[in-house]
Design an enzyme around this catalytic site. Sequence first.
Site, PDB file in Angstrom:
ATOM      1  N   GLU A  28      38.906 -37.488  78.890  1.00  0.00           N
ATOM      2  CA  GLU A  28      38.378 -37.998  80.168  1.00  0.00           C
ATOM      3  C   GLU A  28      37.024 -38.676  79.981  1.00  0.00           C
ATOM      4  O   GLU A  28      36.713 -39.641  80.689  1.00  0.00           O
ATOM      5  CB  GLU A  28      38.301 -36.879  81.208  1.00  0.00           C
ATOM      6  CG  GLU A  28      39.637 -36.248  81.558  1.00  0.00           C
ATOM      7  CD  GLU A  28      40.726 -37.221  82.007  1.00  0.00           C
ATOM      8  OE1 GLU A  28      40.405 -38.312  82.542  1.00  0.00           O
ATOM      9  OE2 GLU A  28      41.911 -36.900  81.804  1.00  0.00           O
ATOM     10  N   HIS A  58      37.748 -42.253  79.120  1.00  0.00           N
ATOM     11  CA  HIS A  58      38.047 -43.038  80.322  1.00  0.00           C
ATOM     12  C   HIS A  58      36.772 -43.328  81.120  1.00  0.00           C
ATOM     13  O   HIS A  58      36.551 -44.454  81.558  1.00  0.00           O
ATOM     14  CB  HIS A  58      39.009 -42.280  81.242  1.00  0.00           C
ATOM     15  CG  HIS A  58      40.410 -42.166  80.762  1.00  0.00           C
ATOM     16  ND1 HIS A  58      41.152 -43.227  80.286  1.00  0.00           N
ATOM     17  CD2 HIS A  58      41.232 -41.085  80.705  1.00  0.00           C
ATOM     18  CE1 HIS A  58      42.365 -42.810  79.967  1.00  0.00           C
ATOM     19  NE2 HIS A  58      42.442 -41.503  80.206  1.00  0.00           N
ATOM     20  N   ASP A 117      48.862 -42.612  80.294  1.00  0.00           N
ATOM     21  CA  ASP A 117      47.910 -43.725  80.168  1.00  0.00           C
ATOM     22  C   ASP A 117      48.568 -44.919  79.487  1.00  0.00           C
ATOM     23  O   ASP A 117      48.379 -46.066  79.889  1.00  0.00           O
ATOM     24  CB  ASP A 117      46.680 -43.311  79.349  1.00  0.00           C
ATOM     25  CG  ASP A 117      45.877 -42.215  80.002  1.00  0.00           C
ATOM     26  OD1 ASP A 117      45.855 -42.144  81.241  1.00  0.00           O
ATOM     27  OD2 ASP A 117      45.265 -41.426  79.259  1.00  0.00           O
TER      28      ASP A 117
END
Length: 192
Positions: free
Chosen positions: A8, A11, A89
Amino acid sequence: MLDTAAHEAGHALLTVLREEITQRPVYITTILPRGRSLGHVQPVSKRDQHTENIASMIAQIDICIAGRVGEELHHNFVKGKVSTGCSSDMKMATSYAEFLVKKCGYSDRIGLIKANDGDKSDLTEKVVHEEIKKLFDDRYQIVKSDMMKHKKEWKALTDILYRYKTLTGGEVKRIVNGGVPEREPGDLLPSS
């Protein structure tokens, strides 16, 4: 959960680095599981937007790839250590890439014609696949390079996200800029 934080953080970092292109800052980042997701980065939504420019779609591909690169960084690029959590993703990035290549004239080999989804000829399918792979390979190298340049920021995001579990967009930006959250782990999130 540290793997999820690394993912994360990838991202979140790329969302910040591509914010000028996407016009979508981070709203919230979390490693708290929800449904089938182990964590997520939620950008601020774009209301009433019905089209996207090509640069923004490429930036979205970068952001999708960044979760995987975050995991690879966490494991020092050892093969086989990346989780299957990257699959959604990659599915999202593939849909962006297919749209760019098939319908937006992004590929010089296909040109400005629209590659028809009904055209299942081996040649067309092969060219589309090659162009999508080329786009992915190129973007992966760019994302990896950007994340290596910002490894310190990614590491800080990973460590702080792991401790705090959830960060606001403002906190993510503060961390990327070398700061820390203005609250303690476990404190309520500041209002936006």
